[in-house]
Design an enzyme around this catalytic site. Structure first.
Site, PDB file in Angstrom:
ATOM      1  N   CYS A 177       5.737  29.471  25.788  1.00  0.00           N
ATOM      2  CA  CYS A 177       6.269  30.964  26.381  1.00  0.00           C
ATOM      3  C   CYS A 177       7.490  30.883  26.688  1.00  0.00           C
ATOM      4  CB  CYS A 177       4.540  30.273  27.645  1.00  0.00           C
ATOM      5  SG  CYS A 177       4.727  32.722  28.166  1.00  0.00           S
ATOM      6  N   CYS A 180       7.107  32.616  30.023  1.00  0.00           N
ATOM      7  CA  CYS A 180       7.262  31.692  31.701  1.00  0.00           C
ATOM      8  C   CYS A 180       7.911  30.459  32.323  1.00  0.00           C
ATOM      9  CB  CYS A 180       5.773  31.364  30.875  1.00  0.00           C
ATOM     10  SG  CYS A 180       4.647  32.221  30.363  1.00  0.00           S
ATOM     11  N   ASP A 181       8.845  30.408  30.487  1.00  0.00           N
ATOM     12  CA  ASP A 181       8.897  29.220  31.031  1.00  0.00           C
ATOM     13  C   ASP A 181      10.681  28.882  31.170  1.00  0.00           C
ATOM     14  OD1 ASP A 181       6.513  28.509  31.980  1.00  0.00           O
ATOM     15  OD2 ASP A 181       6.015  27.645  29.968  1.00  0.00           O
TER      16      ASP A 181
END
Ligand code: NDP
Length: 482
Positions: A177, A180-181
């Site tokens: 992701c 997200c990261d």
């Protein structure tokens, strides 16, 4: 083993996998249409005329239509409310929108549903029974619900490679992701594995944060749409490398340090030093829950009857990525959700579920419990951490999250609910990784959400992925003060 031999093993393994993905017939005998009698509805509690499992574009579009047809509709949002679009950035192919962010689009669809009176439940369905009618659905919290019709819109989950190093370094340099990261990889060199639209999106998402992105593509072409490919040109730090298979993810025991790849054109194997691996190698439909009851196409996609969204069980419909192995587009998913809604409405009429009966059983309709959870305490500094975690008399669960991370936000209600239930026996606190960077760095958080458990001030456990409410309960139970 030389490169060619390794590739043959890979090929044989792929064949075994493909053979295991044939069409499948259900093991259990579903309820027949003749047994769908209104008498069974009148003596039940917790009834839902239309239960929609999943809240991506298919589920939400279906809900808008069934509610407008005046059918009481409940959407079980599942573990990632909003579905995969919550993890994308700009969407340029949604009809009527020149460009819109995936999460904004899903928020608007949900608002549209709420405005019409759709009920949304932050719940996951864990068990179904299609041998009886009304159909039985069990939620993670243990509620049994009786649904007169069901629309399955459970979408698909990202695939994993299944190679050495992937599991070992998951959340320590391997993730799937970028939304997200990506911020954890500032100034670093990363690879994206895959050549589809998702891989291009991941690469673009990463490019503004990292030093370099190398897309490792196994064939000599990208599968992504040409307009998506064109977008890559605006990012000089993205490089696309063709004909490369990843054989292994390498690390130093703590963190990813590289990937072992094979360049098939040169027939050459070598190690590529990098700091992060982002997987974007396609998706598998989330349909295992229904396999005992429904006929499946290859690879676990639910089989629907031609020109309808009806599955092999009357009254059960499927839409979106759970059944569509061909188009797999948000717009198509929404369209199939609408078709499923129209089919469900017609089915309810055919079995005799009229407005009069709906009024008659109004008191037996399912009502969700209203839960008023208190906010979990936020830690802003190492001083907070020292006071609330290190010096705590009870074990402490620390939830690392960020506002831009959809699965973190989706998990927060579960964290609040479990925190409230387990008060006095275990404490929950949360850390915003953007704001409390010192705490984030100290515990090597490179992927969110992540939960760390501390006992007597010492780190005793780490969970590197999002969890459902039930999984979270089971996870924290083992650390609770007796
Ligand atoms: P796709 O199936 O389209 O692409 C998967 C990619 O991963 C392919 O390049 C495939 O290679 C590669 N791959 C698969 N397995 C492996 C492996 N073991 N090792 C290396 N590479 C591998 O999946 P996506 O998730 O990208 O897209 C799914 C659907 O969602 C598509 O229909 C897409 O159009 C849609 N989508 C649309 C977006 C948009 O319009 N904005 C954004 C994201 C997705 P190969 O080509 O060799 O099979």
């Amino acid at each position: 083993m030389n490169v060619r031999m390794k590739m043959s093993v890979f090929f044989i393994a792929s064949l075994v996998f493909v053979q295991g993905c044939a069409e499948s017939k259900p093991k259990k005998k579903p309820v027949s249409r003749s047994a769908m009698n209104m008498k069974n509805v009148r003596n039940k509690k917790n009834i839902i005329p239309v239960a929609i499992i999943g809240s991506g574009p298919a589920g939400l579009s279906a809900a808008v239509y069934t509610r407008r047809a005046n059918r009481k509709t409940v959407v079980f949002q599942g573990s990632l409310p909003g579905g995969q679009l919550m993890q994308t950035t700009e969407v340029e192919n949604w009809p009527g929108e020149i460009s819109i962010l995936g999460p904004t689009l899903m928020q608007r669809l949900e608002e549209q549903g709420r405005n019409l009176g759709v009920d949304f439940l932050n719940e996951t369905i864990v068990k179904v029974n299609f041998e009886t009618w009304p159909f039985e659905l069990e939620t993670e919290s243990g509620d049994i619900i009786y649904a007169l019709s069901v629309i399955i819109a459970t979408g698909a989950a990202p695939n994993k490679l299944g190679i050495k190093g992937e599991k070992e370094y998951w959340a320590a340099g391997v993730t799937s992701c970028a939304v997200c990261d990506a911020p954890f990889y500032k100034g670093k060199d990363v690879v994206v594995i895959g050549g589809g639209d998702s891989a291009v999106e991941e690469a673009i998402q990463l490019a503004t944060h990292v030093k370099s992105v190398t897309m490792l593509v196994r064939k000599k072409r990208l599968r992504a749409a040409s307009r998506m490919q064109d977008r890559l040109a605006a990012y000089p730090n993205i490089k696309v490398v063709f004909n490369h298979h990843v054989l292994e993810i390498l690390g130093d025991g703590q963190q990813v340090t590289g990937v072992k790849v094979v360049d098939e054109e040169q027939n050459k194997e070598y190690d590529m030093p990098i700091d992060g691996v982002f997987l974007a190698i396609g998706h598998t439909p989330n349909t295992a829950l229904f396999a005992d009851y429904l006929e499946m196409e290859r690879d676990g996609y639910i089989k629907v009857l031609a020109r309808s969204q009806q599955t092999s069980v009357e009254g059960v419909f499927a839409a979106g990525d759970a059944e569509d192995f061909h188009y797999r587009q948000a717009g198509v998913a929404a369209g199939s959700g609408i078709k499923a809604a129209l089919d469900a409405d017609a089915f309810l009429t055919e079995v005799g579920f009229s407005n009069d009966i709906a009024d008659e059983i109004a008191a037996s309709l399912f009502r969700s419990k209203k839960i008023d959870n208190q906010e979990v305490m936020q830690l802003g500094s190492m001083a907070d951490f020292e006071r609330e975690v290190v010096k705590s008399d009870v074990p402490v669960v620390v939830d690392f999250y960020a506002d831009y991370c959809p699965s973190c936000i989706a998990m927060l209600p579960a964290v609040q609910e479990v925190a409230q239930e387990s008060e006095d026996r275990i404490k929950f606190v949360k850390v915003d990784t953007e704001k409390a960077q010192d705490i984030t760095a100290k515990f090597h958080v490179y992927k969110i959400p992540v939960l760390l458990v501390f006992k007597d001030g010492k780190l005793v456990a780490r969970h590197n992925d999002a969890m459902s409410k039930k999984e979270l309960r089971e996870f924290v139970e083992q650390f609770m003060q007796k």
